[in-house]
Enzyme design. Sequence first.
Site, PDB file in Angstrom:
ATOM      1  N   PRO A 127     -17.793 -29.903  28.819  1.00  0.00           N
ATOM      2  CA  PRO A 127     -19.241 -29.933  28.605  1.00  0.00           C
ATOM      3  C   PRO A 127     -19.930 -28.575  28.723  1.00  0.00           C
ATOM      4  O   PRO A 127     -19.569 -27.759  29.569  1.00  0.00           O
ATOM      5  CB  PRO A 127     -19.746 -30.888  29.697  1.00  0.00           C
ATOM      6  N   ASN A 128     -20.897 -28.398  27.843  1.00  0.00           N
ATOM      7  CA  ASN A 128     -21.778 -27.218  27.796  1.00  0.00           C
ATOM      8  C   ASN A 128     -21.107 -25.958  27.263  1.00  0.00           C
ATOM      9  O   ASN A 128     -21.767 -24.929  27.094  1.00  0.00           O
ATOM     10  CB  ASN A 128     -22.407 -26.938  29.187  1.00  0.00           C
TER      11      ASN A 128
ATOM     12  N   ARG B 213     -25.600 -19.388  26.939  1.00  0.00           N
ATOM     13  CA  ARG B 213     -25.617 -20.024  28.252  1.00  0.00           C
ATOM     14  C   ARG B 213     -25.269 -19.009  29.348  1.00  0.00           C
ATOM     15  O   ARG B 213     -24.150 -18.503  29.394  1.00  0.00           O
ATOM     16  CB  ARG B 213     -24.572 -21.144  28.266  1.00  0.00           C
TER      17      ARG B 213
ATOM     18  N   TYR C  58     -21.006 -16.255  31.923  1.00  0.00           N
ATOM     19  CA  TYR C  58     -20.005 -16.712  30.964  1.00  0.00           C
ATOM     20  C   TYR C  58     -19.764 -15.743  29.802  1.00  0.00           C
ATOM     21  O   TYR C  58     -18.894 -16.001  28.968  1.00  0.00           O
ATOM     22  CB  TYR C  58     -20.404 -18.097  30.427  1.00  0.00           C
TER      23      TYR C  58
ATOM     24  N   ASN D  72     -10.320 -26.298  29.449  1.00  0.00           N
ATOM     25  CA  ASN D  72     -11.393 -25.868  30.341  1.00  0.00           C
ATOM     26  C   ASN D  72     -12.262 -27.105  30.564  1.00  0.00           C
ATOM     27  O   ASN D  72     -13.091 -27.431  29.724  1.00  0.00           O
ATOM     28  CB  ASN D  72     -12.217 -24.737  29.723  1.00  0.00           C
TER      29      ASN D  72
ATOM     30  N   ALA E 236     -17.677 -28.505  33.972  1.00  0.00           N
ATOM     31  CA  ALA E 236     -18.207 -29.154  35.188  1.00  0.00           C
ATOM     32  C   ALA E 236     -17.338 -30.327  35.643  1.00  0.00           C
ATOM     33  O   ALA E 236     -17.295 -30.641  36.840  1.00  0.00           O
ATOM     34  CB  ALA E 236     -19.639 -29.622  34.937  1.00  0.00           C
TER      35      ALA E 236
ATOM     36  N   GLU F 266      -5.023 -25.151  33.064  1.00  0.00           N
ATOM     37  CA  GLU F 266      -6.478 -25.165  33.251  1.00  0.00           C
ATOM     38  C   GLU F 266      -7.021 -23.739  33.157  1.00  0.00           C
ATOM     39  O   GLU F 266      -6.438 -22.826  33.742  1.00  0.00           O
ATOM     40  CB  GLU F 266      -6.778 -25.747  34.637  1.00  0.00           C
TER      41      GLU F 266
ATOM     42  N   HIS G 268     -10.699 -21.193  33.211  1.00  0.00           N
ATOM     43  CA  HIS G 268     -12.135 -21.033  33.450  1.00  0.00           C
ATOM     44  C   HIS G 268     -12.546 -19.614  33.101  1.00  0.00           C
ATOM     45  O   HIS G 268     -11.839 -18.664  33.459  1.00  0.00           O
ATOM     46  CB  HIS G 268     -12.479 -21.287  34.920  1.00  0.00           C
TER      47      HIS G 268
END
Length: 148
Positions: free
Chosen positions: A10-11, A18, A23, A74, A77, A98, A100
């Site tokens: 999400p996002n 953003r 980021y 990724n 949240a 995973e 980030h």
Amino acid sequence: MSKILVIHGPNLNLLGSREPEIYGKETLDGVNEQIKTLASNEGISIEIKQSNHEGEIVDMIGNARDDFDLILINPAAYTHTSVAIRDAISAVGIPAIEVHLSNIYSREEFRHTSLIAPVCHGQVSGFGVHSYILGLQAAIEMLKYSSK
Ligand code: DQA
């Protein structure tokens, strides 16, 4: 040819605008171009998906079993909240990595826990767009070893 499924949570569709100080300024399309370039240079087939919805991500993972060798995710949240995504990764039985963009361990305390990491082969956190590249390089190495 090995096939990798890349899932953005999400996002991440808002990348570029953003919180760029956290980021970065790269858009999701830009990130995806870099992923595709590396994959094509390495002779890896890649499919990239993004969703803001937990159930959709659970379905993407559940449906990956027959078509993909590895998932690069990724979870955004949902990293910190989703037992459902964790269980989907455990259930599907193909390796996951995973990633980030930000270093989740240097941010708010609620980001320090990943429910997803324990069911992943490994985690890359904190290198901006390069986290995806490092994660993908690790994935490619893993797949090379597993096909020997
Ligand atoms: C993120 C970190 C998460 O804590 C956050 O909720 C995100 C993005 C990252 O890539 O740094 O949406 O996964």
